[in-house]
Design a protein around this motif. Structure first.
Motif, PDB file in Angstrom:
ATOM      1  N   ARG A  92      43.016  46.209  52.028  1.00 31.99           N
ATOM      2  CA  ARG A  92      42.035  45.109  52.031  1.00 31.99           C
ATOM      3  C   ARG A  92      41.510  44.851  50.628  1.00 31.99           C
ATOM      4  NH1 ARG A  92      39.762  46.506  57.564  1.00 31.99           N
ATOM      5  NH2 ARG A  92      40.764  44.902  58.800  1.00 31.99           N
ATOM      6  N   THR A  93      41.259  45.915  49.875  1.00 33.60           N
ATOM      7  CA  THR A  93      40.793  45.769  48.500  1.00 33.60           C
ATOM      8  C   THR A  93      41.819  44.999  47.674  1.00 33.60           C
ATOM      9  OG1 THR A  93      39.504  47.800  48.642  1.00 33.60           O
ATOM     10  CG2 THR A  93      40.058  47.026  46.432  1.00 33.60           C
ATOM     11  N   CYS A  94      43.079  45.325  47.836  1.00 35.50           N
ATOM     12  CA  CYS A  94      44.142  44.597  47.123  1.00 35.50           C
ATOM     13  C   CYS A  94      44.137  43.119  47.490  1.00 35.50           C
ATOM     14  CB  CYS A  94      45.509  45.194  47.437  1.00 35.50           C
ATOM     15  SG  CYS A  94      45.804  46.807  46.714  1.00 35.50           S
ATOM     16  N   LEU A  95      44.026  42.820  48.776  1.00 33.43           N
ATOM     17  CA  LEU A  95      44.019  41.425  49.210  1.00 33.43           C
ATOM     18  C   LEU A  95      42.828  40.665  48.633  1.00 33.43           C
ATOM     19  CD1 LEU A  95      45.061  41.689  52.964  1.00 33.43           C
ATOM     20  CD2 LEU A  95      46.367  40.649  51.104  1.00 33.43           C
ATOM     21  N   HIS A  96      41.666  41.289  48.583  1.00 27.98           N
ATOM     22  CA  HIS A  96      40.464  40.615  48.074  1.00 27.98           C
ATOM     23  C   HIS A  96      40.523  40.413  46.569  1.00 27.98           C
ATOM     24  CE1 HIS A  96      37.994  42.063  51.782  1.00 27.98           C
ATOM     25  NE2 HIS A  96      38.892  41.162  52.085  1.00 27.98           N
ATOM     26  N   ARG A  97      41.200  41.302  45.870  1.00 30.92           N
ATOM     27  CA  ARG A  97      41.234  41.218  44.406  1.00 30.92           C
ATOM     28  C   ARG A  97      42.311  40.284  43.867  1.00 30.92           C
ATOM     29  NH1 ARG A  97      39.753  47.288  42.336  1.00 30.92           N
ATOM     30  NH2 ARG A  97      37.602  47.198  43.050  1.00 30.92           N
ATOM     31  N   ILE A  98      43.188  39.819  44.706  1.00 31.90           N
ATOM     32  CA  ILE A  98      44.271  38.943  44.240  1.00 31.90           C
ATOM     33  C   ILE A  98      43.714  37.703  43.549  1.00 31.90           C
ATOM     34  CG2 ILE A  98      46.096  37.373  45.024  1.00 31.90           C
ATOM     35  CD1 ILE A  98      46.868  39.544  47.059  1.00 31.90           C
ATOM     36  N   ASP A  99      42.671  37.114  44.106  1.00 29.66           N
ATOM     37  CA  ASP A  99      42.130  35.869  43.565  1.00 29.66           C
ATOM     38  C   ASP A  99      40.994  36.073  42.568  1.00 29.66           C
ATOM     39  OD1 ASP A  99      43.888  34.256  45.012  1.00 29.66           O
ATOM     40  OD2 ASP A  99      42.637  34.384  46.789  1.00 29.66           O
ATOM     41  N   GLU A 100      40.600  37.324  42.323  1.00 30.46           N
ATOM     42  CA  GLU A 100      39.521  37.580  41.373  1.00 30.46           C
ATOM     43  C   GLU A 100      39.986  37.299  39.951  1.00 30.46           C
ATOM     44  OE1 GLU A 100      37.940  41.516  41.533  1.00 30.46           O
ATOM     45  OE2 GLU A 100      37.056  41.223  43.514  1.00 30.46           O
ATOM     46  N   GLN A 101      39.067  36.787  39.171  1.00 29.96           N
ATOM     47  CA  GLN A 101      39.342  36.587  37.756  1.00 29.96           C
ATOM     48  C   GLN A 101      39.210  37.938  37.055  1.00 29.96           C
ATOM     49  OE1 GLN A 101      40.332  33.706  36.376  1.00 29.96           O
ATOM     50  NE2 GLN A 101      40.340  32.900  38.457  1.00 29.96           N
ATOM     51  N   PRO A 102      40.104  38.224  36.122  1.00 31.73           N
ATOM     52  CA  PRO A 102      39.971  39.506  35.415  1.00 31.73           C
ATOM     53  C   PRO A 102      38.694  39.541  34.586  1.00 31.73           C
ATOM     54  CG  PRO A 102      41.747  38.187  34.481  1.00 31.73           C
ATOM     55  CD  PRO A 102      41.229  37.447  35.682  1.00 31.73           C
ATOM     56  N   LYS A 103      38.082  40.704  34.543  1.00 29.28           N
ATOM     57  CA  LYS A 103      36.866  40.862  33.757  1.00 29.28           C
ATOM     58  C   LYS A 103      37.252  40.916  32.281  1.00 29.28           C
ATOM     59  CE  LYS A 103      34.474  43.389  37.346  1.00 29.28           C
ATOM     60  NZ  LYS A 103      33.866  44.651  37.738  1.00 29.28           N
ATOM     61  N   PRO A 104      36.463  40.275  31.416  1.00 24.98           N
ATOM     62  CA  PRO A 104      36.797  40.335  29.996  1.00 24.98           C
ATOM     63  C   PRO A 104      36.678  41.772  29.485  1.00 24.98           C
ATOM     64  CG  PRO A 104      34.720  39.178  30.351  1.00 24.98           C
ATOM     65  CD  PRO A 104      35.283  39.503  31.696  1.00 24.98           C
ATOM     66  N   LYS A 105      37.596  42.135  28.622  1.00 25.90           N
ATOM     67  CA  LYS A 105      37.578  43.485  28.066  1.00 25.90           C
ATOM     68  C   LYS A 105      36.505  43.580  27.002  1.00 25.90           C
ATOM     69  CE  LYS A 105      42.366  44.551  28.963  1.00 25.90           C
ATOM     70  NZ  LYS A 105      43.627  45.018  28.396  1.00 25.90           N
ATOM     71  N   ARG A 106      35.802  44.692  27.028  1.00 28.66           N
ATOM     72  CA  ARG A 106      34.776  44.927  26.014  1.00 28.66           C
ATOM     73  C   ARG A 106      35.451  45.340  24.720  1.00 28.66           C
ATOM     74  NH1 ARG A 106      30.872  49.140  28.785  1.00 28.66           N
ATOM     75  NH2 ARG A 106      31.749  50.239  27.027  1.00 28.66           N
ATOM     76  N   LYS A 107      34.908  44.841  23.627  1.00 28.04           N
ATOM     77  CA  LYS A 107      35.419  45.257  22.328  1.00 28.04           C
ATOM     78  C   LYS A 107      34.776  46.583  21.967  1.00 28.04           C
ATOM     79  CE  LYS A 107      36.378  40.696  20.532  1.00 28.04           C
ATOM     80  NZ  LYS A 107      36.152  39.746  19.457  1.00 28.04           N
ATOM     81  N   ARG A 108      35.581  47.474  21.480  1.00 22.15           N
ATOM     82  CA  ARG A 108      35.066  48.777  21.075  1.00 22.15           C
ATOM     83  C   ARG A 108      34.471  48.668  19.691  1.00 22.15           C
ATOM     84  NH1 ARG A 108      39.123  53.504  22.520  1.00 22.15           N
ATOM     85  NH2 ARG A 108      37.244  54.646  22.012  1.00 22.15           N
TER      86      ARG A 108
END
Length: 88
Positions: A61-77
């Motif tokens: 279910r988690t996989c199905l829900h995350r398919i349409d999620e926008q990726p979170k921007p990566k934090r710059k170190r």
């Protein structure tokens, strides 16, 4: 996986209302086959013997829900600062 889609199709044909079939799982001696359908998408997984069914279903279910999620921007170190009093 063709077997998963065939299994879901068979379950839908057995049920009076196609909207009511969301999950099919089959347990065999060598493992299990899980098929979930949500939001117009279908996901299939196979496992070894004696899976923890609740965890498998949760992960699918988690996989199905995350398919349409926008990726979170990566934090710059940020570059680490040398401790005061040391050469760097």
């Amino acid at each position: 996986m063709r077997a998963g889609l065939d299994l879901m199709t068979a379950a839908l044909e057995m049920n009076a209302s196609a909207q009511e079939v969301h999950r099919v799982d089959v347990e065999l001696a060598d493992g299990s086959l899980f098929v979930l359908r949500e939001g117009g998408r279908t996901i299939t997984a196979t496992t070894g013997p004696h899976p923890t069914t609740g965890l498998v279903v949760y992960d699918l279910r988690t996989c199905l829900h995350r398919i349409d999620e926008q990726p979170k921007p990566k934090r710059k170190r940020e570059a680490r600062k040398a401790p005061e009093g040391t050469a760097g």
